[in-house]
Scaffold this motif. Structure first.
Motif, PDB file in Angstrom:
ATOM      1  N   GLN A 112       0.850  -1.187   0.000  1.00 15.59           N
ATOM      2  CA  GLN A 112       0.000   0.000   0.000  1.00 15.59           C
ATOM      3  C   GLN A 112       0.887   1.238   0.000  1.00 15.59           C
ATOM      4  O   GLN A 112       1.807   1.362   0.820  1.00 15.59           O
ATOM      5  N   PHE A 113       0.620   2.154  -0.930  1.00 18.76           N
ATOM      6  CA  PHE A 113       1.422   3.366  -1.052  1.00 18.76           C
ATOM      7  C   PHE A 113       0.755   4.508  -0.292  1.00 18.76           C
ATOM      8  O   PHE A 113      -0.420   4.807  -0.510  1.00 18.76           O
ATOM      9  N   GLN A 114       1.518   5.179   0.578  1.00 22.61           N
ATOM     10  CA  GLN A 114       1.025   6.357   1.280  1.00 22.61           C
ATOM     11  C   GLN A 114       1.136   7.595   0.393  1.00 22.61           C
ATOM     12  O   GLN A 114       0.308   8.494   0.455  1.00 22.61           O
ATOM     13  N   ASP A 115       2.176   7.633  -0.420  1.00 19.83           N
ATOM     14  CA  ASP A 115       2.422   8.748  -1.338  1.00 19.83           C
ATOM     15  C   ASP A 115       2.704   8.150  -2.704  1.00 19.83           C
ATOM     16  O   ASP A 115       3.809   7.678  -2.977  1.00 19.83           O
ATOM     17  N   SER A 116       1.696   8.145  -3.562  1.00 22.67           N
ATOM     18  CA  SER A 116       1.834   7.449  -4.842  1.00 22.67           C
ATOM     19  C   SER A 116       2.882   8.088  -5.745  1.00 22.67           C
ATOM     20  O   SER A 116       3.603   7.389  -6.450  1.00 22.67           O
TER      21      SER A 116
END
Length: 380
Positions: free
Chosen positions: A262-266
Motif C-alpha cells: 500500500q502506497f502512502q504517497d503514490s
C-alpha cells in the motif's frame, strides 16, 4: 444480474485476457521472424510495432461506438477476429502495407479485450480492484507463455508459429460468442462529463507523464527481443525467452502491488519506480552477456510493472471518467511514437543508440513526476 451471468462474464474476461496476452505479446517475437524473412529495415519494424498500439488505442473508442450501434456481443465478435486474421495476413505477404494492417488488427483485438474484459469483471464482482488485477494477471500469463508456444511450432517453415497463433486467435472469438453479452445496442447516455479538467495544468502534466511511461515501456518490451538477437547477446529461443522474463517480473510486481503493498504517497512511489527503471535498463544496455542482460531485464520488469496503473490511479477523484478516457488515449500515443523512434534512430546510428531512447523517456518522467507531486495538493 444473476450469479450465473456474472460467472459467464468473469470467465469470458479471464479467457479473453489470456488469449489477448498470448497473441498481442507474441508480436514482439514474431516481428523478429518477419524482419529476417523479408529483410525489413529497423524503421519498418518499428512502424509495425507501433501499429499494434494504434489498434489498441482505436479499439478503446471503437468498441464503445459499435456497442451502441450493433450491441456489445456483435461489436466484440467483430473486433476480436483480429487475433486470427492479423496473423493470417502476416503469413500471406511481405508487403509493408499489409504487414502494418496485420499488426493493426491484432492491436484492435488486444484493445477490445482490455476494454471489455475490465468492464466485465467490474460489472460482475463486488471486489473490482482484486478482480481487475486478476484479469490483467491472466493477460500477463499469456505474455509469459508466448515464447514457448512459438518455440513449439518453430521446427517447421517460418510461417508455422503465426499459423498456430491464428488458430489460437479463433478461441478469442469463441470466448465472446459464449459470454452472453448484451446483443441489443446500448442506449446512448446523454449525460455529458464535465470538461473543466482540460483547463487544469495538473491534468496535462499527468497526461504528459503517462505519454512518456507508455512510450518507454512499450519500446523496451517490443524491441528487446530484436535487440538481443541483433547484438548477439542472446540467440534463438533464449532471445525469445526474454518476453517470458519481463512479463514474469511484471506479473509478480503487479500482484504484489495489488494485494500486499500500500502506497502512502503514490507520486513518491512512482519516482522510486522510475529511478529503478533508469538503473536497471541502463544495466541491461551495458550487460556484456546474456545472463546479466536477463537479470537486468527481470529487475526492469519489477521496477516498471506498477508505473502505469499507479500513475493512472494517482489522479484520484479529480480524474473523472471523461478525463480518464482523454488521458489514456493521449498518453498512449507515446507507445506509438517511441517504438517507431527507436527504429529510426537504430537505422541511422545503430541498434544500441536506438535502444537508448527509452532512457530519455524515463528521465522526462522523473522530472514530470516531481512537478506532479508539487502540484497535486493544489489541483487534486
Amino acid at each position: 444480474m444473476t450469479e450465473e451471468l456474472a460467472k459467464h462474464w468473469r470467465q469470458c474476461a479471464f479467457r479473453s485476457m489470456f488469449i489477448a496476452g498470448l497473441c498481442a505479446t507474441s508480436t514482439s517475437v514474431v516481428v523478429s521472424i518477419l524482419q529476417q524473412q523479408w529483410d525489413l529495415s529497423y524503421s519498418m519494424t518499428g512502424t509495425m510495432l507501433s501499429m499494434v498500439v494504434v489498434g489498441n488505442i482505436t479499439a478503446s473508442f471503437l468498441v464503445g461506438v459499435l456497442s451502441q450501434i450493433i450491441g456489445e456481443r456483435m461489436a466484440n465478435l467483430i473486433l476480436s477476429t483480429g487475433s486470427c486474421l492479423g496473423y493470417l495476413i502476416l503469413i500471406v505477404t511481405g508487403q509493408p502495407v499489409w504487414l502494418c494492417a496485420g499488426f493493426l488488427i491484432i492491436g484492435l483485438a488486444k484493445g477490445t479485450t482490455l476494454n471489455t474484459g475490465t468492464v466485465l469483471v467490474k460489472r460482475s464482482t463486488d471486489q473490482p480492484t482484486r478482480s481487475v488485477n486478476l484479469a490483467h494477471g491472466f493477460y500477463a500469463t499469456g505474455g509469459l507463455v508466448c515464447p514457448f508456444v512459438i518455440a513449439m511450432f518453430g521446427w517447421g517453415p517460418w510461417w508455422l508459429p503465426m499459423a498456430a497463433l491464428s488458430v489460437i486467435g479463433i478461441g478469442h472469438v469463441i470466448s465472446f460468442m459464449v459470454a452472453k453479452l448484451p446483443s441489443r445496442p446500448d442506449k446512448v447516455n446523454k449525460k455529458r462529463g464535465e470538461w473543466g479538467f482540460l483547463r487544469q495544468p495538473f491534468f496535462w502534466v499527468l497526461t504528459a507523464t503517462l505519454f512518456f511511461e507508455c512510450g518507454s515501456e512499450q519500446a523496451v518490451t517490443s524491441w528487446v527481443v530484436s535487440y538481443f538477437k541483433n547484438s548477439g547477446i542472446l540467440t534463438g529461443f533464449y532471445a525469445d525467452l526474454t518476453v517470458t522474463v519481463v512479463w514474469g517480473a511484471m506479473l509478480l510486481a503487479r500482484l504484489a502491488i495489488a494485494f500486499l503493498i500500500q502506497f502512502q504517497d503514490s507520486f513518491k512511489a512512482l519516482i522510486f519506480m522510475v529511478l529503478g527503471c533508469l538503473v536497471t535498463y541502463g544495466g541491461l544496455l551495458a550487460a556484456p552477456r546474456g545472463f546479466w542482460a536477463l537479470g537486468a531485464l527481470f529487475l526492469f520488469g519489477l521496477a516498471v510493472a506498477g508505473a502505469n496503473p499507479t500513475l493512472i490511479a494517482s489522479g484520484g477523484s479529480y480524474i473523472t471518467p471523461t478525463a480518464l478516457g482523454v488521458m489514456i488515449a493521449t498518453g498512449c500515443t507515446g507507445a506509438v511514437i517511441m517504438p517507431y523512434l527507436v527504429g529510426v534512430v537504430a537505422e541511422g546510428w545503430g541498434m544500441t543508440a536506438g535502444m537508448a531512447c527509452p532512457l530519455v523517456g524515463f528521465v522526462a518522467m522523473l522530472i514530470l513526476l516531481v512537478v506532479c507531486r508539487k502540484m497535486q495538493p493544489k489541483e487534486n
